[in-house]
Design a protein around this motif. Structure first.
Motif, short mmCIF file in Angstrom:
data_model
loop_
_atom_site.label_atom_id
_atom_site.label_comp_id
_atom_site.label_asym_id
_atom_site.label_seq_id
_atom_site.Cartn_x
_atom_site.Cartn_y
_atom_site.Cartn_z
N THR A 1 3.30 -8.86 -8.99
CA THR A 1 2.72 -7.62 -8.80
C THR A 1 2.62 -8.18 -6.85
O THR A 1 3.11 -7.85 -5.88
CB THR A 1 1.56 -6.72 -8.74
OG1 THR A 1 1.77 -6.28 -10.35
CG2 THR A 1 1.27 -5.53 -7.61
N TYR A 2 1.47 -9.20 -6.82
CA TYR A 2 1.47 -9.23 -5.38
C TYR A 2 2.61 -10.28 -4.58
O TYR A 2 2.46 -10.26 -3.34
CB TYR A 2 -0.17 -11.12 -5.93
CG TYR A 2 -0.49 -11.16 -4.04
CD1 TYR A 2 -1.19 -10.23 -3.10
CD2 TYR A 2 0.66 -12.51 -3.27
CE1 TYR A 2 -1.49 -10.73 -1.95
CE2 TYR A 2 -0.25 -12.54 -2.50
CZ TYR A 2 -1.12 -11.58 -1.20
OH TYR A 2 -1.86 -12.19 -0.06
N GLU B 1 5.24 -7.77 -3.43
CA GLU B 1 4.43 -7.68 -2.34
C GLU B 1 5.16 -8.53 -0.45
O GLU B 1 5.62 -8.01 -0.24
CB GLU B 1 3.47 -7.23 -2.05
CG GLU B 1 2.91 -5.65 -3.18
CD GLU B 1 1.11 -5.73 -3.47
OE1 GLU B 1 0.31 -6.45 -2.97
OE2 GLU B 1 0.66 -4.37 -3.71
N ARG C 1 8.48 -8.43 -0.24
CA ARG C 1 9.21 -7.13 0.26
C ARG C 1 8.81 -6.80 1.53
O ARG C 1 8.90 -6.20 1.75
CB ARG C 1 8.84 -6.12 -0.54
CG ARG C 1 9.45 -6.68 -2.24
CD ARG C 1 9.57 -5.07 -3.26
NE ARG C 1 10.35 -3.81 -2.14
CZ ARG C 1 9.91 -3.05 -1.92
NH1 ARG C 1 8.21 -2.08 -1.93
NH2 ARG C 1 10.29 -1.30 -1.49
N MET D 1 5.23 -6.13 2.43
CA MET D 1 4.14 -4.87 2.49
C MET D 1 3.01 -5.18 3.00
O MET D 1 2.97 -6.46 3.41
CB MET D 1 3.81 -4.48 0.60
CG MET D 1 4.51 -4.57 -0.38
SD MET D 1 5.86 -3.42 0.49
CE MET D 1 4.88 -1.68 -0.15
N GLN D 2 3.08 -4.33 4.13
CA GLN D 2 1.73 -4.61 4.65
C GLN D 2 0.55 -3.99 3.68
O GLN D 2 0.42 -2.70 3.97
CB GLN D 2 1.86 -3.65 6.23
CG GLN D 2 3.29 -4.25 6.95
CD GLN D 2 3.55 -3.78 8.61
OE1 GLN D 2 2.83 -3.26 8.58
NE2 GLN D 2 4.87 -3.25 9.00
N ASN D 3 -0.26 -5.43 3.82
CA ASN D 3 -1.95 -4.61 3.33
C ASN D 3 -2.94 -5.00 3.53
O ASN D 3 -2.82 -6.58 4.09
CB ASN D 3 -1.25 -4.92 1.73
CG ASN D 3 -1.55 -5.46 1.14
OD1 ASN D 3 -1.86 -6.95 0.89
ND2 ASN D 3 -0.49 -5.85 -0.06
N ILE E 1 -2.63 -9.00 2.11
CA ILE E 1 -1.99 -9.77 1.95
C ILE E 1 -2.10 -10.33 3.13
O ILE E 1 -1.61 -11.91 4.06
CB ILE E 1 -0.53 -9.42 2.04
CG1 ILE E 1 0.01 -9.22 1.09
CG2 ILE E 1 0.55 -9.79 3.22
CD1 ILE E 1 1.66 -8.30 0.87
N ASP F 1 0.92 -13.07 5.29
CA ASP F 1 2.33 -12.29 6.63
C ASP F 1 2.97 -13.47 7.39
O ASP F 1 3.60 -13.45 8.47
CB ASP F 1 1.53 -11.69 6.99
CG ASP F 1 0.48 -10.89 8.03
OD1 ASP F 1 -0.30 -12.22 7.49
OD2 ASP F 1 0.04 -10.51 8.63
N TYR G 1 7.32 -14.29 3.37
CA TYR G 1 7.29 -13.34 3.94
C TYR G 1 8.23 -11.79 3.95
O TYR G 1 9.12 -12.41 4.82
CB TYR G 1 6.15 -13.11 4.53
CG TYR G 1 5.83 -11.76 4.73
CD1 TYR G 1 4.56 -10.96 4.17
CD2 TYR G 1 5.79 -11.03 6.08
CE1 TYR G 1 3.91 -9.61 4.37
CE2 TYR G 1 5.14 -9.65 6.02
CZ TYR G 1 4.88 -8.71 5.35
OH TYR G 1 3.66 -7.65 5.73
N ARG H 1 12.99 -8.06 1.51
CA ARG H 1 12.35 -6.41 1.35
C ARG H 1 13.90 -5.53 1.00
O ARG H 1 14.08 -4.38 1.12
CB ARG H 1 12.20 -6.60 2.82
CG ARG H 1 12.94 -6.35 4.06
CD ARG H 1 12.37 -5.93 5.22
NE ARG H 1 11.10 -6.41 5.39
CZ ARG H 1 11.00 -7.29 6.16
NH1 ARG H 1 11.46 -8.00 6.45
NH2 ARG H 1 9.33 -7.67 6.53
N ASN I 1 10.73 -2.96 -5.74
CA ASN I 1 9.97 -3.40 -6.08
C ASN I 1 10.36 -3.42 -7.74
O ASN I 1 10.44 -4.63 -8.22
CB ASN I 1 8.76 -2.47 -6.40
CG ASN I 1 7.47 -2.99 -7.33
OD1 ASN I 1 6.74 -3.77 -6.98
ND2 ASN I 1 7.35 -1.77 -8.55
#
Length: 614
Positions: free
Chosen positions: A437-438, A441, A444, A446-448, A451, A457, A462, A466, A470
Motif C-alpha cells: 500500500t505504501y 502511495e 502515485r 500521494m501527499q500524506n 511519506i 516525497d 515519487y 500517478r 491504485n
C-alpha cells in the motif's frame, strides 16, 4: 564365444516396503517421495513430510508401522478422521485402533491392554490425550517404535490452524528420545516448516518437500454478482456428483441448504452450531454417498477423507491460502478430474478485514493479516492461479498450467517492462522496508504525513506512476510477487523485497509481459471433460458402484472403504475376469481380494456375458 541371445534378466525382488504396498494396500508402485520417507522412518530417523492433500501421506507412517516391531502412535486432530483411518486399515487386514472420548471405560482399557500386549500395530489418539501424564506413563510400558504427528501445521503459530495442544507435543521427544517422530502436513510454508522442526525437537530430520500441485483440480474464480443463481447454474452441470460448498457464516449455510433441498438436491448443512449427533449424521451420510452435497462452514474440516468429491465451491472467499488449499484439496483425492470454484466479491474481503481489525493487536493478528492479503492477491491474480498458489508455498513453475480460469480464458497482456521497472525501483528506493500500500502511495505521488516524514516525497520514484490508478499498481505489484520478482516478508510486516530475479528487469536484460488488470471481470469456466473422455465401460461402472454401495451398507462402512471410484473405473476399463487380473487393479490388495473379489468378478463376468448376448 558371444551369444546372439541376451541372457534372461533375473527379476528384482520387491523391497519389504514395496511388498507391503502391494500385498496390504493393493498399489503397484509408490508415488513420488513415499518410499524414501518410509525407508528413513523405518531406519529410525525423524522426518518432516509435506505432501499435497490426497498425495499419500498416510502410507508414509502406516507402512513403516508394519515394517517395525512395536506400536506406532498416530496423533490426529479429529475423532472422525481417526475412525475413518482405522476403518480403512482394518479393511486391509491391519490391526489398528483408536482412543477417544466417545469410548466406554471398558473399551479404553481393552485398547490399552492390546497396546501393551502387541495385539495392535497402530493406535490413533488426539493431541490432548497424547499429552496426558497417565497416557505417557502407559506408553513407557509399551514397545513404542514410531510417533506420527498428522496435520502438523497445527503446531506452528505461523500455520493457519494453530492449536496450543499441538504446540506442546515437543515434550514427547523428552520422554521418548530414541523413538523417531514423523511430522506430516499438506500445507506449510517455509516459516511454518522451520517452526514444526523446532517445536517437535526433531533431530536431523529427513525432510521431504513434495510438490504442492494437484494437477487434476481445475481452479476457477467467478465474479460474485448473483451468487445463488450462479451456484444453482453450476450445480445443474454437476448433478449427481458429490461436492462441498463452503460459506463464511452459519446463517448462509442454512439458507443455501434450504434452497438446494427445495430444488430436489440431496444436500445437508454442517456447522459448529449444530448438535454433535446432527453433525455426525451429516458426515456419515456424506461418506456413504447418501448425501451428495454438504453446505458447510470451515467446521467441516480435516476429517474429510472421501476420495470421490468432484467439486468444492467457495461461496465466500476463505481467510487464507492454506485453508483454501486444504478445502479445495478435498476434491479429487482419487486423482480423477475435479474442480474448485470460488465466487469472489472484493466486499467479502473487506468484511474479513473488518473482522480482523476487531482482534487484539499482536503477532497472531499480524500473521492473519498477511495471510488474508495473500488470499486477496490470489483472488485478484492476473497470472495462472496454479502458479500463484504454488509460489505461495515456495514452489515456482515457469509455465502456466492450462487448467485454471486464467489459462482457459487469458486476460489481455501488454509490454510491461517499463511499469515493472518503476514498481521495482520504488521498492528499492524506499529501502525495501515498506508494504504494498505504501509503495503504491509513493508511486502515485500521494501527499500524506507518513511519506513526508520519511522524506520519500523527494525520491526520484515519487509520483512516477500517478497516471495509473491504485488498483492498477496493486495488480502490477501482485503479479511481480506471483512471478517471483518480489517477495512479501511475513517476518517483517509483509514488506516488499526484491529477489535476485529482479536484477534482470531493472537492467532491461529481459522483456516482460504482464496482464492488463481486470479486477472486476468474470472469467469463463470451461467444462472439465477429461472424466467424460476416459475410455471405460460406463454401464459397468454404474453397476460396480451399486454393488459397492450394497456391500458397504451391509458391512456398515463408507463405500470408498470397500473400493474407491478410481479402482472401480480401472475395473470398468481393464475388465478383469480372474483373481490375478483383479489384483493388478490399483487399490485391490490380498485382504480385499479375499473379501470382495468373488462378488466383483462375478458381476464383471455377468456384464460381459450380457453384452455378448446382446
Amino acid at each position: 564365444m558371444s551369444s546372439s541371445c541376451a541372457e534372461p534378466q533375473t527379476p528384482i525382488a520387491p523391497s519389504a516396503s514395496e511388498q507391503i504396498l502391494q500385498d496390504v494396500f493393493g498399489y503397484q508402485a509408490f508415488r513420488l517421495g513415499q518410499q524414501e520417507v518410509i525407508e528413513a522412518a523405518a531406519a529410525g530417523q525423524d522426518g518432516l513430510v509435506i505432501m499435497p492433500t490426497g498425495g499419500g501421506k498416510s502410507l508414509c507412517y502406516q507402512i513403516p508401522a508394519l515394517m517395525l516391531d512395536g506400536l506406532t502412535l498416530v496423533i490426529s486432530p479429529l475423532i472422525s478422521l481417526m475412525k475413518d483411518q482405522v476403518d480403512q486399515l482394518k479393511a486391509n487386514g491391519v490391526a489398528a485402533a483408536y482412543l477417544n472420548s466417545t469410548m466406554t471405560r471398558e473399551a479404553v482399557m481393552d485398547t490399552f491392554e492390546a497396546m501393551q500386549s502387541g495385539q495392535v500395530t497402530l493406535v490413533y489418539v488426539s493431541p490432548e490425550r497424547a499429552l496426558m501424564f497417565d497416557f505417557i506413563e502407559r506408553l513407557k510400558d509399551t514397545p513404542l517404535c514410531l510417533i506420527a504427528v498428522d496435520e502438523a501445521h497445527c503446531i506452528s503459530q505461523w500455520g493457519h490452524d494453530f492449536r496450543r495442544e499441538y504446540a506442546e507435543l515437543g515434550v514427547l521427544k523428552q520422554h521418548f528420545p530414541d523413538v523417531p517422530i514423523l511430522a506430516l502436513t499438506a500445507t506449510a510454508d517455509d516459516t511454518t516448516r522451520s517452526d514444526i522442526v523446532s517445536r517437535l525437537a526433531l533431530v536431523e530430520p529427513h525432510v521431504y518437500l513434495g510438490s504442492f500441485d494437484r494437477p487434476n483440480i481445475r481452479y476457477t474464480l467467478q465474479e460474485k454478482y448473483k451468487p445463488m443463481a450462479q451456484l444453482t447454474r453450476y450445480l445443474a452441470g454437476v448433478r449427481g456428483q458429490c461436492g462441498i460448498i463452503y460459506c463464511n457464516s452459519r446463517k448462509r449455510v442454512e439458507q443455501i441448504t434450504e434452497k438446494l433441498c427445495g430444488e430436489g438436491i440431496r444436500a445437508a448443512a454442517y456447522h459448529a452450531g449444530l448438535d454433535f449427533s446432527d453433525r455426525a449424521y451429516v458426515q456419515e451420510g456424506f461418506q456413504r454417498d447418501d448425501i451428495h452435497i454438504v453446505v458447510a462452514t470451515v467446521a467441516f474440516g480435516m476429517g474429510i477423507n472421501k476420495p470421490n468429491v468432484r467439486f468444492v465451491v467457495h461461496y465466500d472467499i476463505p481467510r487464507n491460502i492454506e485453508s483454501y488449499y486444504q478445502e479445495t484439496g478435498r476434491a479429487g483425492r482419487d486423482g480423477l478430474p475435479a474442480e474448485a470454484v470460488t465466487f469472489y466479491d472484493p466486499s467479502d474481503l473487506a468484511w474479513l478485514r473488518r473482522c480482523l481489525d476487531e482482534k487484539e493487536e499482536g503477532e497472531q493478528k499480524r500473521v492473519e493479516s498477511h495471510k488474508l492479503n495473500a488470499m486477496g492477491a490470489f483472488a485478484e491474480a492476473q497470472t495462472c492461479r496454479r502458479q500463484v498458489l504454488l509460489h505461495y508455498f515456495g514452489e515456482h513453475r515457469e509455465l502456466p498450467c492450462g487448467n485454471c480460469d486464467i489459462c482457459i480464458d487469458p486476460p489481455k497482456r501488454f509490454a510491461a517492462l517499463e511499469v515493472a521497472q518503476k514498481a521495482l525501483s520504488c521498492v528499492y528506493r524506499v529501502n525495501q522496508n515498506f508494504g504494498m500500500t505504501y509503495v503504491v502511495e509513493v508511486l502515485r505521488g500521494m501527499q500524506n504525513q507518513r511519506i513526508r516524514e520519511h522524506g520519500h516525497d523527494k525520491l526520484t520514484t515519487y509520483g512516477i506512476g500517478r497516471e495509473h490508478s491504485n488498483e492498477f499498481w496493486i495488480s502490477i505489484l501482485r503479479q511481480l510477487v506471483h512471478l517471483g520478482f518480489l517477495n512479501q516478508n511475513i517476518m517483517r510486516s509483509s514488506t516488499l523485497q526484491l529477489t535476485e530475479k529482479a536484477r534482470a528487469i531493472l537492467r532491461s536484460e529481459i522483456s516482460l509481459e504482464l496482464a492488463v488488470p481486470r479486477l472486476d471481470s468474470a472469467a469463463r469456466t470451461a467444462k472439465n471433460d477429461k472424466l467424460a473422455n476416459r475410455q471405460y465401460d460406463k454401464k459397468l461402472f454404474a453397476k460396480l458402484r451399486k454393488l459397492r454401495k450394497a456391500i458397504a451398507d451391509e458391512d456398515d462402512l463408507p463405500p470408498y472403504v470397500v473400493f474407491n471410484d478410481a479402482s472401480l473405473m480401472e475395473m470398468a476399463e481393464k475388465l478383469p475376469t480372474s483373481s490375478g487380473a483383479l489384483l493388478a487393479v490399483n487399490g485391490v490388495g490380498q485382504r480385499k481380494l479375499e473379501k470382495y473379489g468373488e462378488a466383483f468378478l462375478t458381476l464383471i463376468e455377468e456384464h460381459l456375458m450380457a453384452t455378448v448376448d446382446y
